[in-house]
Design a protein around this motif. Structure first.
Motif, PDB file in Angstrom:
ATOM      1  N   LEU A  42       0.810  -1.216   0.000  1.00 54.07           N
ATOM      2  CA  LEU A  42       0.000   0.000   0.000  1.00 54.07           C
ATOM      3  C   LEU A  42       0.845   1.268   0.000  1.00 54.07           C
ATOM      4  CD1 LEU A  42      -2.724   1.432   0.153  1.00 54.07           C
ATOM      5  CD2 LEU A  42      -2.677   1.128   2.637  1.00 54.07           C
ATOM      6  N   PRO A  43       1.880   1.391   0.843  1.00 56.84           N
ATOM      7  CA  PRO A  43       2.688   2.626   0.816  1.00 56.84           C
ATOM      8  C   PRO A  43       3.320   2.888  -0.544  1.00 56.84           C
ATOM      9  CG  PRO A  43       3.159   1.354   2.797  1.00 56.84           C
ATOM     10  CD  PRO A  43       2.333   0.483   1.917  1.00 56.84           C
ATOM     11  N   GLN A  44       3.774   1.801  -1.215  1.00 55.72           N
ATOM     12  CA  GLN A  44       4.398   1.991  -2.521  1.00 55.72           C
ATOM     13  C   GLN A  44       3.373   2.343  -3.595  1.00 55.72           C
ATOM     14  OE1 GLN A  44       6.592  -1.768  -2.545  1.00 55.72           O
ATOM     15  NE2 GLN A  44       8.473  -0.591  -2.676  1.00 55.72           N
ATOM     16  N   MET A  45       2.165   1.771  -3.513  1.00 54.88           N
ATOM     17  CA  MET A  45       1.129   2.129  -4.479  1.00 54.88           C
ATOM     18  C   MET A  45       0.759   3.605  -4.356  1.00 54.88           C
ATOM     19  SD  MET A  45      -1.477  -1.110  -4.858  1.00 54.88           S
ATOM     20  CE  MET A  45      -1.726  -1.507  -3.137  1.00 54.88           C
ATOM     21  N   ILE A  46       0.658   4.092  -3.131  1.00 54.53           N
ATOM     22  CA  ILE A  46       0.349   5.512  -2.929  1.00 54.53           C
ATOM     23  C   ILE A  46       1.500   6.371  -3.426  1.00 54.53           C
ATOM     24  CG2 ILE A  46      -0.116   7.276  -1.181  1.00 54.53           C
ATOM     25  CD1 ILE A  46      -1.548   5.147   0.452  1.00 54.53           C
ATOM     26  N   LYS A  47       2.727   5.877  -3.249  1.00 52.67           N
ATOM     27  CA  LYS A  47       3.890   6.616  -3.745  1.00 52.67           C
ATOM     28  C   LYS A  47       3.877   6.708  -5.264  1.00 52.67           C
ATOM     29  CE  LYS A  47       7.934   8.612  -3.381  1.00 52.67           C
ATOM     30  NZ  LYS A  47       8.066   9.950  -2.773  1.00 52.67           N
ATOM     31  N   VAL A  48       3.505   5.611  -5.929  1.00 48.86           N
ATOM     32  CA  VAL A  48       3.399   5.633  -7.398  1.00 48.86           C
ATOM     33  C   VAL A  48       2.326   6.632  -7.831  1.00 48.86           C
ATOM     34  CG1 VAL A  48       2.774   4.269  -9.430  1.00 48.86           C
ATOM     35  CG2 VAL A  48       4.226   3.264  -7.674  1.00 48.86           C
ATOM     36  N   LEU A  49       1.179   6.607  -7.145  1.00 49.25           N
ATOM     37  CA  LEU A  49       0.084   7.539  -7.475  1.00 49.25           C
ATOM     38  C   LEU A  49       0.517   8.979  -7.286  1.00 49.25           C
ATOM     39  CD1 LEU A  49      -2.896   7.618  -8.316  1.00 49.25           C
ATOM     40  CD2 LEU A  49      -3.510   7.506  -5.911  1.00 49.25           C
ATOM     41  N   SER A  50       1.225   9.254  -6.197  1.00 48.20           N
ATOM     42  CA  SER A  50       1.696  10.617  -5.934  1.00 48.20           C
ATOM     43  C   SER A  50       2.735  11.047  -6.965  1.00 48.20           C
ATOM     44  CB  SER A  50       2.294  10.705  -4.522  1.00 48.20           C
ATOM     45  OG  SER A  50       1.305  10.437  -3.544  1.00 48.20           O
ATOM     46  N   PHE A  80      -7.925   0.177  -8.602  1.00 45.22           N
ATOM     47  CA  PHE A  80      -8.526  -1.129  -8.324  1.00 45.22           C
ATOM     48  C   PHE A  80      -7.898  -1.778  -7.092  1.00 45.22           C
ATOM     49  CE2 PHE A  80      -8.227  -5.766  -8.844  1.00 45.22           C
ATOM     50  CZ  PHE A  80      -9.571  -6.098  -8.804  1.00 45.22           C
ATOM     51  N   HIS A  81      -6.569  -1.788  -7.033  1.00 46.16           N
ATOM     52  CA  HIS A  81      -5.887  -2.483  -5.947  1.00 46.16           C
ATOM     53  C   HIS A  81      -5.999  -1.743  -4.613  1.00 46.16           C
ATOM     54  CE1 HIS A  81      -3.985  -4.686  -9.326  1.00 46.16           C
ATOM     55  NE2 HIS A  81      -3.907  -5.651  -8.444  1.00 46.16           N
ATOM     56  N   ILE A  82      -5.903  -0.410  -4.646  1.00 52.79           N
ATOM     57  CA  ILE A  82      -6.053   0.342  -3.392  1.00 52.79           C
ATOM     58  C   ILE A  82      -7.493   0.258  -2.908  1.00 52.79           C
ATOM     59  CG2 ILE A  82      -5.878   2.608  -2.297  1.00 52.79           C
ATOM     60  CD1 ILE A  82      -3.682   3.316  -4.286  1.00 52.79           C
ATOM     61  N   GLY A  83      -8.442   0.312  -3.840  1.00 52.31           N
ATOM     62  CA  GLY A  83      -9.851   0.288  -3.470  1.00 52.31           C
ATOM     63  C   GLY A  83     -10.294  -1.007  -2.818  1.00 52.31           C
ATOM     64  N   ARG A  84      -9.606  -2.116  -3.100  1.00 52.62           N
ATOM     65  CA  ARG A  84     -10.045  -3.398  -2.537  1.00 52.62           C
ATOM     66  C   ARG A  84      -9.241  -3.814  -1.304  1.00 52.62           C
ATOM     67  NH1 ARG A  84      -7.837  -8.464  -6.197  1.00 52.62           N
ATOM     68  NH2 ARG A  84      -5.609  -8.045  -5.972  1.00 52.62           N
ATOM     69  N   ILE A  85      -8.277  -2.984  -0.880  1.00 61.29           N
ATOM     70  CA  ILE A  85      -7.503  -3.311   0.318  1.00 61.29           C
ATOM     71  C   ILE A  85      -8.407  -3.223   1.547  1.00 61.29           C
ATOM     72  CG2 ILE A  85      -5.669  -2.457   1.842  1.00 61.29           C
ATOM     73  CD1 ILE A  85      -4.055  -1.770  -0.604  1.00 61.29           C
ATOM     74  N   PRO A  86      -8.476  -4.273   2.359  1.00 62.51           N
ATOM     75  CA  PRO A  86      -9.391  -4.248   3.510  1.00 62.51           C
ATOM     76  C   PRO A  86      -8.924  -3.351   4.654  1.00 62.51           C
ATOM     77  CG  PRO A  86      -8.127  -6.301   3.461  1.00 62.51           C
ATOM     78  CD  PRO A  86      -7.797  -5.573   2.201  1.00 62.51           C
ATOM     79  N   LYS A 115     -14.084   4.439  -0.872  1.00 67.83           N
ATOM     80  CA  LYS A 115     -13.270   3.857   0.210  1.00 67.83           C
ATOM     81  C   LYS A 115     -12.547   4.947   0.996  1.00 67.83           C
ATOM     82  CE  LYS A 115      -9.242   1.049   1.255  1.00 67.83           C
ATOM     83  NZ  LYS A 115      -9.826   0.545   2.509  1.00 67.83           N
ATOM     84  N   VAL A 116     -11.937   5.894   0.281  1.00 69.57           N
ATOM     85  CA  VAL A 116     -11.192   6.963   0.949  1.00 69.57           C
ATOM     86  C   VAL A 116     -12.101   7.757   1.875  1.00 69.57           C
ATOM     87  CG1 VAL A 116      -9.941   9.113   0.572  1.00 69.57           C
ATOM     88  CG2 VAL A 116      -9.428   7.136  -0.855  1.00 69.57           C
ATOM     89  N   CYS A 117     -13.274   8.125   1.378  1.00 67.70           N
ATOM     90  CA  CYS A 117     -14.197   8.917   2.196  1.00 67.70           C
ATOM     91  C   CYS A 117     -14.709   8.119   3.390  1.00 67.70           C
ATOM     92  CB  CYS A 117     -15.370   9.400   1.343  1.00 67.70           C
ATOM     93  SG  CYS A 117     -14.895  10.633   0.105  1.00 67.70           S
ATOM     94  N   HIS A 118     -14.956   6.847   3.187  1.00 69.66           N
ATOM     95  CA  HIS A 118     -15.415   5.995   4.292  1.00 69.66           C
ATOM     96  C   HIS A 118     -14.356   5.923   5.390  1.00 69.66           C
ATOM     97  CE1 HIS A 118     -15.987   2.094   6.387  1.00 69.66           C
ATOM     98  NE2 HIS A 118     -17.273   2.402   6.283  1.00 69.66           N
ATOM     99  N   ASP A 119     -13.088   5.768   4.997  1.00 69.77           N
ATOM    100  CA  ASP A 119     -12.006   5.693   5.987  1.00 69.77           C
ATOM    101  C   ASP A 119     -11.752   7.046   6.645  1.00 69.77           C
ATOM    102  OD1 ASP A 119     -11.837   3.071   5.286  1.00 69.77           O
ATOM    103  OD2 ASP A 119      -9.950   3.217   4.186  1.00 69.77           O
TER     104      ASP A 119
END
Length: 550
Positions: A186-194, A212-218, A246-250
Motif C-alpha cells: 500500500l505505501p508503494q502504491m500511494i507513492k506511485v500515485l503521488s 482497483f488495488h487500493i480500493g479493494r484493500i481491507p 473507500k477513501v471517504c469511508h475511511d
C-alpha cells in the motif's frame, strides 16, 4: 547464465575433438603384404573404404560427445516455473530465503524481480526481518536486473522507492500494470500515485490498476494516506468512484484524530475540485473545523468554504457565521477573495458589503490586470446578478460597458443533449416560434431553452410569425415563462448526483428574474429513447413547472 556456460562447454568439446581427429595420421598400408596382382582400381577402392570407415567412426564419436554435452546441459538446467506459480510463491513467502531461492531455479522478469525486492524492502522497513539479505549475492543479482546499485541498502528508503518508480512509471500496458501493481504494498502504491501526480502524467493503465488495488484493500487508510490519494486524483482528474468511496469511508473515522490543519485543508481542496459529495464526511469536516478552530488557519477555512460551495452542502449556522467572517485583507490575492464571495453567494449567505467589495470598478480593474481565463468573469457576472436582484441592495454594480463576456462553448456531451432536447421541443410545440435556445441572461450563463406556457398548458409564441420580432411580454405570459437547463456530467456532483454549486447558482438566478426552472439531468434523460417517450417526459416536466407556479 547457466544455459550460456553449458553451451560454451559443449562447443569447446566439439572443437577439441575436431582438432584431435584432424591430427590422427592415416594408417600406412604394408606394401610388402600387398600382392602385385592387385590392380590400381582395387587399391583405390580399398583406400576409399578405409577413409569412409574412418569418417564414419569420427562422426559417430563426435555425435556421442554432442549428446553427452547436451545431456549435461539438460541435467544442469532447471525447468522454468510458470509465471502464476512464481507470483503465488512471492505472495505466500514468509522469509527472505523463500524469495531468494526463486532466483536459483527460475529466470525472473523485471516485474517479478521488483516484487521480490519490494517485498524485502517493506519487510525490512517494518522491522519484520533484519538486513542480512543485502549481502546475499542473489539479492545483488536482483538489484542489477533492476538497474540498481547493489551497494544501496534497503534502509535507504528514498533511493529504493525512486529506483522502483523509475521502472514502474515506464509501464504502459494494462496487463503489465496490473501484474506489477499487484506486487506492491500500500505505501508503494500511494507513492506511485503521488509520483504520477507530481509528474502530471495521466497514465490510464497505471491509474486504473492503482485505483482497483487500493480500493479493494481491507485495511483502513490513515488520514495522510487518504489526503495523498485525494490530492493525486484531483490533480490528475481521475475521479474513480470506488476508490473515492473507500477513501471517504475511511476518512470519516480518521479525520477526528487529525491534528494537522494542513492535511485538513488539503482534503477539503481535493474534495471540492473533484466535486465529490459525501454528506457524512462533509459533516465530519465541519465538526472538525468547529472543534479545532484554534488550529485552523485562514486558508483552511477558505478551503472548507470552497469545498462546501462546490458540492452545495449547507453546514450549521455556527460554522456559516465563522466562514462569512473571512476578511479580504487576510487573503493572498483578489481572485481568492472573489472565490470566497462567490462561494458565500452559492450558499445564500453573502452580504451587501461583500457583494459591493467585488463589484466596484477598482476591484474589477485589479482582476482584469491579474486574473486569466473566463472563470473570474463568470463569477463576477453571477455576483452582479445576485446584487441586482437582491431586494434593497444599494451597493456597487458592474458598469454595463465593462465588456465582461464569458460565453463558454458547449462540450460534446452537452451539445448532444441540447440537440436532442430541441428536437423534442420542436415535436411538442407547433413550431420553432414557440421556444428559443441559448438565451443569454447577461449574468454569466445561458438558458438552454426558453418557452411560455399558460395555466391550461397551452404554449404561447415568443416570436411573431409575420414580423419575426419577439413578442412583448404580458403579465399572464410572464407568470409561466419556463427556463430549461441541461445539466451534463460536469454540472453535477459525484458520489450523489445533484447540482454542483455553479449549476445551482445559475438556476437560482434564473428564478430570481422570474423564470420557472426545469432541470434536466444527464442521468434522467435518454437521448436514444424513442421520440414519443422523450416528448412525454418533457411534457411532464413542463406540466410540473406550471402546476407549482399556480
Amino acid at each position: 547464465m547457466l544455459r550460456s556456460s553449458s553451451m560454451r562447454y559443449a562447443l569447446c568439446i566439439l572443437k577439441q575433438h575436431q582438432r584431435c581427429t584432424s591430427s590422427i595420421p592415416t594408417p600406412a598400408l604394408n606394401s610388402d603384404k600387398i600382392p602385385e596382382e592387385i590392380s590400381c582400381d582395387t587399391q583405390k577402392k580399398t583406400e576409399d573404404g578405409i577413409a569412409k570407415e574412418t569418417i564414419k567412426d569420427s562422426t559417430t564419436h563426435r555425435s556421442s560427445l554432442v549428446k553427452k554435452a547436451f545431456s549435461n546441459l539438460k541435467h544442469n538446467l532447471q525447468p522454468l516455473g510458470s509465471r502464476t506459480n512464481i507470483d503465488e510463491i512471492i505472495k505466500e513467502a514468509k522469509t527472505p530465503e523463500e524469495l531468494l531461492k526463486l532466483i536459483e531455479k527460475n529466470y525472473l522478469t523485471k516485474g517479478e524481480a521488483l516484487k521480490i525486492v519490494s517485498t524485502l524492502t517493506e519487510w525490512s522497513l517494518k522491522g519484520r526481518v533484519d538486513s542480512s539479505f543485502e549481502s546475499d549475492p542473489r539479492f545483488n543479482s536482483l538489484c542489477k536486473l533492476l538497474g540498481r546499485n547493489p551497494n544501496n541498502t534497503v534502509h535507504s528508503k528514498t533511493a529504493v522507492q525512486n529506483e522502483d518508480l523509475s521502472f514502474v512509471l515506464r509501464v504502459t500496458g494494462e496487463d503489465e500494470a496490473a501484474k506489477i501493481i499487484d506486487g506492491l504494498g500500500l505505501p508503494q502504491m500511494i507513492k506511485v500515485l503521488s509520483s504520477l501526480s507530481a509528474k502530471k502524467r495521466r497514465s490510464l493503465p497505471l491509474l486504473r490498476s492503482l485505483a482497483f488495488h487500493i480500493g479493494r484493500i481491507p485495511s483502513k487508510l490513515d488520514v495522510k494516506q487518504s489526503a495523498d490519494i485525494l490530492y493525486a486524483l484531483s490533480t490528475l482528474n481521475f475521479p474513480d468512484e470506488v476508490l473515492l468511496e473507500k477513501v471517504c469511508h475511511d476518512l470519516v473515522e480518521s479525520i477526528p484524530v487529525c491534528q494537522k490543519s494542513a492535511v485538513f485543508g488539503s482534503i477539503c481542496t481535493s474534495l471540492g475540485l473533484l466535486k465529490y459529495k459525501d454528506s457524512e464526511l462533509l459533516e465530519v469536516l465541519c465538526d472538525w473545523a468547529l472543534t479545532k478552530k484554534e488550529l485552523c488557519r485562514c486558508q483552511d477555512f477558505v478551503s472548507l468554504l470552497l469545498c462546501l460551495s462546490s458540492v452545495r452542502h449547507i453546514p450549521n449556522q455556527e460554522l456559516l457565521t465563522i466562514l462569512s467572517q473571512i476578511k479580504e485583507g487576510d487573503l493572498p490575492s483578489a481572485s481568492t477573495w472573489l472565490d470566497v464571495v462567490w462561494s458565500l453567494a452559492a450558499l445564500n449567505v453573502v452580504t451587501e458589503a461583500q457583494l459591493s467589495s467585488v463589484l466596484n470598478s477598482k476591484f474589477v480593474d485589479r482582476l482584469t490586470s491579474s486574473a486569466s481565463g473566463l472563470s473570474w468573469k463568470r463569477k463576477l457576472l453571477n455576483l452582479n446578478g445576485v446584487a441586482k436582484w437582491t431586494k434593497g441592495y444599494k451597493g456597487s454594480l458592474i458598469n454595463e460597458d465593462s465588456n465582461l463576456e464569458a460565453t463558454v462553448p458547449r462540450s460534446k456531451d452537452r451539445q448532444q443533449l441540447a440537440v436532442s432536447i430541441l428536437d423534442t421541443l420542436s415535436n411538442l410545440f407547433p413550431s420553432s416560434n414557440y421556444f428559443k435556445s441559448c438565451v443569454d441572461t447577461g449574468m454569466g450563463f445561458l438558458i438552454d431553452a426558453e418557452c411560455i406556457i399558460d395555466s391550461k398548458m397551452n404554449p404561447l409564441p415568443l416570436i411573431d410569425k409575420k414580423t419575426g420580432q419577439p413578442i412583448e411580454e404580458n403579465k399572464a405570459s410572464k407568470k409561466n415563462r419556463i427556463a430549461i437547463f441541461i445539466h451534463e456530467y460536469h454540472d453535477c456532483t459525484r458520489g450523489r448526483v445533484e447540482l454542483a454549486g455553479p449549476a445551482y447558482l445559475n438556476t437560482h438566478l434564473a428564478s430570481l428574474i422570474g423564470y420557472k426552472v426545469v432541470n434536466i439531468l444527464y442521468t434522467d434523460y435518454n437521448v436514444r429513447a424513442k421520440l414519443i417517450q422523450r416528448v412525454q417526459y418533457m411534457e411532464g416536466l413542463l406540466k410540473s413547472a406550471v402546476t407549482e407556479s399556480a
